[in-house]
Design a protein around this motif. Structure first.
Motif, PDB file in Angstrom:
ATOM      1  N   LEU A  85      42.290  33.098  42.132  1.00  0.00           N
ATOM      2  CA  LEU A  85      42.114  34.084  41.056  1.00  0.00           C
ATOM      3  C   LEU A  85      40.650  34.492  40.839  1.00  0.00           C
ATOM      4  O   LEU A  85      40.368  35.685  40.729  1.00  0.00           O
ATOM      5  N   PRO A  86      39.683  33.562  40.791  1.00  0.00           N
ATOM      6  CA  PRO A  86      38.289  34.027  40.708  1.00  0.00           C
ATOM      7  C   PRO A  86      37.854  34.821  41.943  1.00  0.00           C
ATOM      8  O   PRO A  86      37.118  35.800  41.834  1.00  0.00           O
ATOM      9  N   PHE A  87      38.340  34.397  43.110  1.00  0.00           N
ATOM     10  CA  PHE A  87      38.031  35.123  44.339  1.00  0.00           C
ATOM     11  C   PHE A  87      38.592  36.539  44.267  1.00  0.00           C
ATOM     12  O   PHE A  87      37.926  37.514  44.626  1.00  0.00           O
ATOM     13  N   ARG A  88      39.803  36.663  43.743  1.00  0.00           N
ATOM     14  CA  ARG A  88      40.440  37.981  43.591  1.00  0.00           C
ATOM     15  C   ARG A  88      39.671  38.838  42.586  1.00  0.00           C
ATOM     16  O   ARG A  88      39.541  40.041  42.760  1.00  0.00           O
ATOM     17  N   LEU A  89      39.163  38.221  41.531  1.00  0.00           N
ATOM     18  CA  LEU A  89      38.361  38.948  40.549  1.00  0.00           C
ATOM     19  C   LEU A  89      37.113  39.524  41.197  1.00  0.00           C
ATOM     20  O   LEU A  89      36.776  40.701  40.986  1.00  0.00           O
ATOM     21  N   TRP A  90      36.422  38.733  42.012  1.00  0.00           N
ATOM     22  CA  TRP A  90      35.209  39.224  42.663  1.00  0.00           C
ATOM     23  C   TRP A  90      35.512  40.321  43.671  1.00  0.00           C
ATOM     24  O   TRP A  90      34.730  41.264  43.826  1.00  0.00           O
ATOM     25  N   VAL A  91      36.647  40.209  44.356  1.00  0.00           N
ATOM     26  CA  VAL A  91      37.043  41.295  45.265  1.00  0.00           C
ATOM     27  C   VAL A  91      37.258  42.575  44.468  1.00  0.00           C
ATOM     28  O   VAL A  91      36.822  43.666  44.865  1.00  0.00           O
ATOM     29  N   GLY A  92      37.922  42.475  43.306  1.00  0.00           N
ATOM     30  CA  GLY A  92      38.136  43.648  42.460  1.00  0.00           C
ATOM     31  C   GLY A  92      36.844  44.246  41.945  1.00  0.00           C
ATOM     32  O   GLY A  92      36.682  45.476  41.893  1.00  0.00           O
ATOM     33  N   ILE A  93      35.884  43.389  41.580  1.00  0.00           N
ATOM     34  CA  ILE A  93      34.588  43.890  41.096  1.00  0.00           C
ATOM     35  C   ILE A  93      33.854  44.635  42.215  1.00  0.00           C
ATOM     36  O   ILE A  93      33.277  45.697  42.000  1.00  0.00           O
ATOM     37  N   TRP A  94      33.893  44.078  43.436  1.00  0.00           N
ATOM     38  CA  TRP A  94      33.232  44.754  44.553  1.00  0.00           C
ATOM     39  C   TRP A  94      33.909  46.078  44.886  1.00  0.00           C
ATOM     40  O   TRP A  94      33.239  47.081  45.164  1.00  0.00           O
ATOM     41  N   VAL A  95      35.228  46.112  44.857  1.00  0.00           N
ATOM     42  CA  VAL A  95      35.943  47.363  45.137  1.00  0.00           C
ATOM     43  C   VAL A  95      35.602  48.409  44.079  1.00  0.00           C
ATOM     44  O   VAL A  95      35.359  49.576  44.395  1.00  0.00           O
ATOM     45  N   ALA A  96      35.563  47.994  42.796  1.00  0.00           N
ATOM     46  CA  ALA A  96      35.192  48.927  41.727  1.00  0.00           C
ATOM     47  C   ALA A  96      33.772  49.437  41.912  1.00  0.00           C
ATOM     48  O   ALA A  96      33.495  50.625  41.690  1.00  0.00           O
ATOM     49  N   THR A  97      32.865  48.564  42.333  1.00  0.00           N
ATOM     50  CA  THR A  97      31.477  48.984  42.566  1.00  0.00           C
ATOM     51  C   THR A  97      31.398  50.007  43.695  1.00  0.00           C
ATOM     52  O   THR A  97      30.719  51.036  43.572  1.00  0.00           O
ATOM     53  N   PHE A  98      32.099  49.730  44.793  1.00  0.00           N
ATOM     54  CA  PHE A  98      32.090  50.674  45.910  1.00  0.00           C
ATOM     55  C   PHE A  98      32.724  52.007  45.507  1.00  0.00           C
ATOM     56  O   PHE A  98      32.229  53.070  45.894  1.00  0.00           O
ATOM     57  N   CYS A  99      33.806  51.958  44.730  1.00  0.00           N
ATOM     58  CA  CYS A  99      34.427  53.207  44.271  1.00  0.00           C
ATOM     59  C   CYS A  99      33.470  53.998  43.390  1.00  0.00           C
ATOM     60  O   CYS A  99      33.404  55.225  43.495  1.00  0.00           O
ATOM     61  N   LEU A 100      32.745  53.313  42.537  1.00  0.00           N
ATOM     62  CA  LEU A 100      31.774  53.987  41.667  1.00  0.00           C
ATOM     63  C   LEU A 100      30.663  54.643  42.497  1.00  0.00           C
ATOM     64  O   LEU A 100      30.257  55.779  42.221  1.00  0.00           O
ATOM     65  N   VAL A 101      30.203  53.957  43.522  1.00  0.00           N
ATOM     66  CA  VAL A 101      29.176  54.529  44.410  1.00  0.00           C
ATOM     67  C   VAL A 101      29.738  55.739  45.156  1.00  0.00           C
ATOM     68  O   VAL A 101      29.061  56.771  45.300  1.00  0.00           O
TER      69      VAL A 101
END
Length: 196
Positions: free
Chosen positions: A114-130
């Motif tokens: 679950l923490p690993f999945r959270l970090w994957v989601g944060i990175w995906v959101a960051t890339f989408c924002l960029v």
């Protein structure tokens, strides 16, 4: 506005702002009731189906309730910000494959899922924002049908591989019994119906 940070997003909001109230008010019209009901049921049934499959794929770390919550929050945010209230949002096959692979990766490397999945989601959101900030969506015009069909073929092969693996695991769990071969365990001797 092109060439500025978030220029495309600002243009989209300006174009859509005039139609934003009518998108929601038109959905309240009685003639739209069947479409609203259809979209609601399509979203709920998809959340239940993929939630169950997700629960099986992640050993219960995510399931139907998490799928409901994710669909509700993401759907509400998308409908409010995109100005499209009549849109079907839900999990799809590639998401399920991704979650299954992510769970097996975290298990193989002794990571907490679950923490690993959270970090994957944060990175995906960051890339989408960029990507939104740099208007990278203009690159979509260079994608061809070959790209789409190749991705679909990959997902299909993953599902076929999983189905064949599941069938092979069933043959190991429930082997075919061959008469006269004690290799698979005990054969019970039933009494003769003639009363012997």
């Amino acid at each position: 506005m092109g060439g500025r940070l978030f220029g495309g997003l600002v243009q989209d909001v300006r174009r859509k702002a005039l139609w934003y109230p009518s998108d929601f008010l038109d959905a309240l019209h009685p003639q739209c009731f069947s479409a609203v009901l259809y979209i609601y049921l399509a979203t709920i049934t998809n959340a239940i189906t993929f939630g169950g499959l997700l629960g099986e794929a992640t050993d219960g770390a995510q399931g139907v309730l998490e799928s409901f919550l994710g669909t509700a929050v993401a759907g509400a945010a998308f409908c409010l910000m995109a100005g499209q209230p009549l849109t079907i949002l839900s999990s799809t096959g590639p998401v399920l494959v991704f979650e299954r692979l992510l769970f097996s990766f975290s298990r193989d490397y002794s990571l907490d899922y679950l923490p690993f999945r959270l970090w994957v989601g944060i990175w995906v959101a960051t890339f989408c924002l960029v990507l939104v900030a740099t208007e990278a969506s203009v690159l979509v015009r260079y994608f061809t049908r070959f790209t789409e069909e190749g991705f679909c073929a990959l997902i299909s092969l993953i599902f076929i591989y999983d189905a064949v693996g599941k069938m092979l695991s069933l043959t190991r769990a429930y082997p075919i019994q061959r008469p006269g071969s004690p290799a698979y365990g005990c054969f019970c001797q039933y009494p003769d119906p003639g009363g012997g």
